[in-house]
Design an enzyme around this catalytic site. Structure first.
Site, PDB file in Angstrom:
ATOM      1  N   THR A  12      -7.880 -12.279  -0.755  1.00  0.00           N
ATOM      2  CA  THR A  12      -9.084 -11.824  -2.050  1.00  0.00           C
ATOM      3  C   THR A  12     -10.461 -12.663  -1.838  1.00  0.00           C
ATOM      4  O   THR A  12     -11.903 -12.102  -2.046  1.00  0.00           O
ATOM      5  CB  THR A  12      -8.771 -11.637  -3.649  1.00  0.00           C
ATOM      6  N   SER A  59      -2.457 -12.543   1.705  1.00  0.00           N
ATOM      7  CA  SER A  59      -1.694 -13.357   1.056  1.00  0.00           C
ATOM      8  C   SER A  59      -0.010 -12.644   0.601  1.00  0.00           C
ATOM      9  O   SER A  59       0.642 -13.913   1.239  1.00  0.00           O
ATOM     10  CB  SER A  59      -1.604 -14.674   0.395  1.00  0.00           C
ATOM     11  N   THR A  92      -4.811 -15.290  -3.345  1.00  0.00           N
ATOM     12  CA  THR A  92      -3.891 -16.021  -4.684  1.00  0.00           C
ATOM     13  C   THR A  92      -2.512 -15.741  -5.401  1.00  0.00           C
ATOM     14  O   THR A  92      -1.880 -16.588  -5.709  1.00  0.00           O
ATOM     15  CB  THR A  92      -4.700 -16.110  -6.302  1.00  0.00           C
ATOM     16  N   ASP A  93      -2.305 -14.631  -4.185  1.00  0.00           N
ATOM     17  CA  ASP A  93      -0.741 -14.013  -4.778  1.00  0.00           C
ATOM     18  C   ASP A  93       0.617 -15.635  -4.616  1.00  0.00           C
ATOM     19  O   ASP A  93       1.165 -15.873  -5.157  1.00  0.00           O
ATOM     20  CB  ASP A  93      -0.484 -13.137  -4.161  1.00  0.00           C
TER      21      ASP A  93
HETATM   22  N1  ASP Z   1      -3.567 -10.241  -2.812  1.00  0.00           N
HETATM   23  C1  ASP Z   1      -4.298 -10.884  -2.881  1.00  0.00           C
HETATM   24  C2  ASP Z   1      -4.300 -12.028  -2.012  1.00  0.00           C
HETATM   25  O1  ASP Z   1      -3.390 -12.670  -2.484  1.00  0.00           O
HETATM   26  C3  ASP Z   1      -4.605 -11.335  -4.235  1.00  0.00           C
HETATM   27  C4  ASP Z   1      -6.511 -12.577  -4.326  1.00  0.00           C
HETATM   28  O2  ASP Z   1      -5.987 -13.313  -3.314  1.00  0.00           O
HETATM   29  O3  ASP Z   1      -6.267 -12.806  -5.386  1.00  0.00           O
HETATM   30  O4  ASP Z   1      -3.868 -12.017  -1.089  1.00  0.00           O
END
Ligand code: ASP
Length: 329
Positions: A12, A59, A92-93
């Site tokens: 993200t 991710s 973040t995932d």
């Molecule tokens: N779906 C995103 C990821 O993990 C979520 C994020 O980065 O906050 O790439």
């Protein structure tokens, strides 16, 4: 000035939305790391920064292949006297999983900091630029040396071993529930209050040099009326280890005990973890691990126990030796 290399993997922090008010509906992994860094005007004043786009993925699509590529690249970079620290941008995932993997295979005391964002780069008030600024700042700090791989978001510093994403959408999501932050970053100053107590990075025994494939380890999520179908399926598909995200203190039904004991007798290593989210899974607590030859996950989440079990299986399949590794890392 310190020399910091930023390795970008997507997420993200590199995301783009249709509307500046969209903070959860957007396309992750679009903007290049060069563009992201260019947007933060003051960043070149805190370090001499070089960047590499390792990959550009949500991710959820992080993989063992990317982990090995990333870890080898970080080891090569940190081996050079001209590189003082590394920052990894990440979705973040699965950020906590990559951070813990790196925590076990990076062979350096120099700072390695993982960072991401909860809001896309196009949001009215994105968190990515400040998070990245703080992560780079942390990587330049001698106070971040020798503390293992760190996670820095939302002005906080967490240990990669204990941190987890605790909220699906809020910026204030990365925490080590109950065990706590290592520190804060306020007005461009990292403040540390705790140290990780488990072995990591330069003290760890795991070496991924020349490794192209990690052993298959699957997670089985415990629930009422579990018949063991998925545990058997995992073994049939080639799993060398299973992590059981057990009930309470890693507890399981009589049926699952029989299933997992049978699986263990075939030479597959079974780790008892918990689906609870906090607390120790104690050896010989909910059941007799000595008799069943099970390993307990201690306080590691199932997704982190999986990583430690994969790396342990590269060295041994002996449950007692693997249990020692779970006490150590
Ligand atoms: N779906 C995103 C990821 O993990 C979520 C994020 O980065 O906050 O790439």
């Amino acid at each position: 000035m310190k020399n910091i290399t930023v390795l970008a993997t997507g997420g993200t922090i590199a995301g783009v939305s249709h509307f500046p008010t969209d903070t959860v509906s957007y396309q992750p992994a679009v903007v290049s790391i060069e563009e992201i860094l260019n947007e933060i005007g003051s960043i070149q004043s805190i370090a001499t920064i070089t960047s590499e786009q390792i990959t550009q993925v949500d991710s959820a699509d992080m993989s063992h292949d990317i982990w090995l590529q990333l870890a080898n690249r970080i080891n090569t970079l940190l081996n050079q006297p001209t590189v003082d620290g590394v920052v990894v941008t990440h979705g973040t995932d699965t950020l906590e999983e990559t951070a813990y993997f790196l925590n076990l295979v990076i062979k350096s005391e120099k700072p390695v900091v993982l960072v991401g964002a909860m809001r896309p780069a196009t949001a009215i008030s994105p968190d990515g630029p400040m998070n990245l600024y703080n992560a780079i700042l942390l990587a330049t700090s001698s106070s971040a040396k020798g503390k293992g791989v760190l996670v820095a978001l939302n002005d906080t510093i967490n240990s990669s071993r204990d941190v987890t994403k605790t909220n699906t959408a809020l910026q204030d999501t990365f925490k080590a529930p109950e065990l706590g932050y290592l520190g804060y970053i306020v007005d461009s100053h990292p403040h540390f209050y705790r140290m990780p107590t488990r072995k990591h990075t330069y003290m760890a025994e795991f070496d991924i040099t020349g490794i192209t494939k990690l052993p298959q380890v699957d997670i089985i999520y415990g629930h009422v009326n579990d018949s063991g179908t998925l545990a058997h399926a995992a073994v049939a598909a080639g799993a060398r280890g299973l992590v059981y995200a057990g009930l309470g203190n890693g507890n399981m039904s009589q049926q699952m005990k029989n299933v997992l004991s049978d699986i263990q007798r075939k030479g597959i290593v079974v780790v008892r973890g918990t689906r609870v989210g906090n607390g120790v899974v104690t050896r010989n607590g909910a059941l007799d691990d000595d008799q069943n030859n099970f390993v307990v996950a201690d306080t590691l989440s199932p997704q982190k126990a999986r990583i430690l079990l994969m790396l342990s299986l590269m060295k041994t399949s002996n449950p007692a030796e693997i249990q020692n590794m779970f006490w150590t890392y």
